[in-house]
Design an enzyme around this catalytic site. Structure first.
Site, PDB file in Angstrom:
ATOM      1  N   HIS A 201       0.520  -0.988   0.452  1.00 56.83           N
ATOM      2  CA  HIS A 201      -0.137  -0.318  -0.569  1.00 56.83           C
ATOM      3  C   HIS A 201       0.902   1.419  -0.492  1.00 56.83           C
ATOM      4  O   HIS A 201       1.694   1.169   0.613  1.00 56.83           O
ATOM      5  CB  HIS A 201      -1.331   0.210   1.273  1.00 56.83           C
ATOM      6  CG  HIS A 201      -1.910  -0.883   2.081  1.00 56.83           C
ATOM      7  ND1 HIS A 201      -1.526  -2.138   1.246  1.00 56.83           N
ATOM      8  CD2 HIS A 201      -3.258  -0.653   1.086  1.00 56.83           C
ATOM      9  CE1 HIS A 201      -3.079  -2.874   1.319  1.00 56.83           C
ATOM     10  NE2 HIS A 201      -3.962  -1.748   1.326  1.00 56.83           N
ATOM     11  N   GLU A 204      -1.521   5.878  -1.393  1.00 54.08           N
ATOM     12  CA  GLU A 204      -3.119   6.190  -1.640  1.00 54.08           C
ATOM     13  C   GLU A 204      -3.427   8.046  -0.398  1.00 54.08           C
ATOM     14  O   GLU A 204      -4.525   7.848  -1.066  1.00 54.08           O
ATOM     15  CB  GLU A 204      -2.804   4.956  -0.414  1.00 54.08           C
ATOM     16  CG  GLU A 204      -5.035   5.008  -0.327  1.00 54.08           C
ATOM     17  CD  GLU A 204      -5.044   3.887   1.106  1.00 54.08           C
ATOM     18  OE1 GLU A 204      -6.072   3.544   1.500  1.00 54.08           O
ATOM     19  OE2 GLU A 204      -4.420   3.107   0.954  1.00 54.08           O
TER      20      GLU A 204
END
Length: 344
Positions: A201, A204
């Site tokens: 991730h 983001e």
């Protein structure tokens, strides 16, 4: 057949789906009742408001609060197995033929489960789902940014025994602002040595530079979200030139305030500029969505053509962590189904 019917009929895959965010509300409520877990109300429709985020969240914090109750019902082997199985059943109804599920084993040990027991339970549900519904699925183990680097190393070492037995990759998730990716470099280096695939991730919540760090220092093969790559030209060029696939999740990007509106989402710009984009659900329950709805929004809100959707689906297939045998099977299956709608 109109475009909406075609969207429903298209073969699909989802590379970014969190198990804890994709549990049936009725299952959460049932387990909460059985276990005596406080659950606000016994009325299912009212209860959904506590596990599904509103379309207009005030913040990422409000979105993440929806996970508190879901995690509390995922502390026993039989529940994890059931939840994984039900997820496979649910995606089969969306014409999803391949699914990558991700979960953080250390979040499921409060009821006495071991790391191995939690992973085994999810894998058992996935295997049962493949047998009953024909959906191929693989598991990604999440390492959490706020956990110590030593705990991440422990997860990789314990997860090794499941590698290529349903587990295919590791991921890094959590607070991107306070815990940069490089804190967990050692765990990702070990995972690479063992043969795990890697996704992270990054980019983001407004730190696009984390994307380059994730690729260069954590050996990430894909980026979870990466929606903010456009905010830094060096990052944008890096993602494009290296062909790094982005696991974009339209609805959750809006809800978490990563992007202000569907019209502002960069996914079409990325696709048209040759960036490898994929479309995924993130959290089907928390975001109150499914992949059919995500594809419909790509068409109705962002202006995707059916050909754009096909490109995104094929991007996902090639970027997946499926075995070559499964990829060959999926290529044949998808091409057969595409011929129905793209024969002209």
């Amino acid at each position: 057949m109109n475009n909406i019917d075609i969207i429903r009929d298209l073969p699909k895959l989802d590379l970014h789906c969190h198990l804890s965010g994709s549990i049936r509300p009725e299952t959460i409520l049932e387990i909460a009742r059985l276990e005596g877990i406080p659950h606000h109300t016994d009325d299912l429709e009212e209860f959904k408001g506590y596990v599904q985020a509103p379309s207009e969240c005030k913040s990422l914090k409000e979105y993440l609060q929806r996970f508190e109750l879901t995690l509390s019902v995922m502390q026993k082997k039989e529940y994890l197995q059931r939840i994984a199985y039900e997820l496979i059943e649910d995606v089969s109804k969306q014409n999803i033929y391949y699914l990558e599920i991700r979960f953080a084993p250390f979040f499921h040990l409060d009821g006495g489960l071991t790391f191995d027991g939690a992973v085994e339970a999810v894998l058992a549900g996935m295997e049962e789902g493949r047998r009953d519904f024909g959906v191929i699925s693989n598991l990604i183990l999440i390492l959490m940014r706020h956990h110590s680097p030593q705990k991440s190393l422990e997860a990789v070492k314990q997860g090794k025994k499941f590698l290529n037995k349903g587990v295919v990759a590791i991921d890094l998730a959590g607070n991107e602002h306070d815990f940069p990716p490089q804190l967990h470099r050692e765990a990702f280096e070990l995972a690479r040595e063992y043969g795990f695939h890697r996704t992270v991730h990054a980019g983001e919540t407004g730190i696009p530079e984390n994307i380059i760090t994730a690729v260069k220092e954590l050996h990430a093969e894909r980026i979870g979200h990466g929606v903010h790559a456009y905010r830094n030209q060096e990052v944008y060029d890096f993602v494009k030139e290296k062909g790094i696939p982005l696991e974009l999740c339209l609805t959750s990007n809006i809800q978490t305030k990563a992007i202000e509106s569907y019209s502002a989402h960069p996914i079409k710009r990325y696709l048209e500029d040759g960036i490898v984009v994929t479309a995924n659900t993130d959290n089907m329950t928390v975001s109150n969505t499914d992949l059919i709805q995500e594809y419909e929004k790509l068409v109705t809100e962002i202006g995707f053509s059916l050909e754009d959707l096909r490109r995104v689906i094929l991007n996902g297939l090639e970027a997946s962590f499926a075995s070559e045998e499964d990829k060959d099977h999926l290529r044949r299956l998808f091409n057969e189904k595409f011929e129905i709608h793209f024969s002209k």
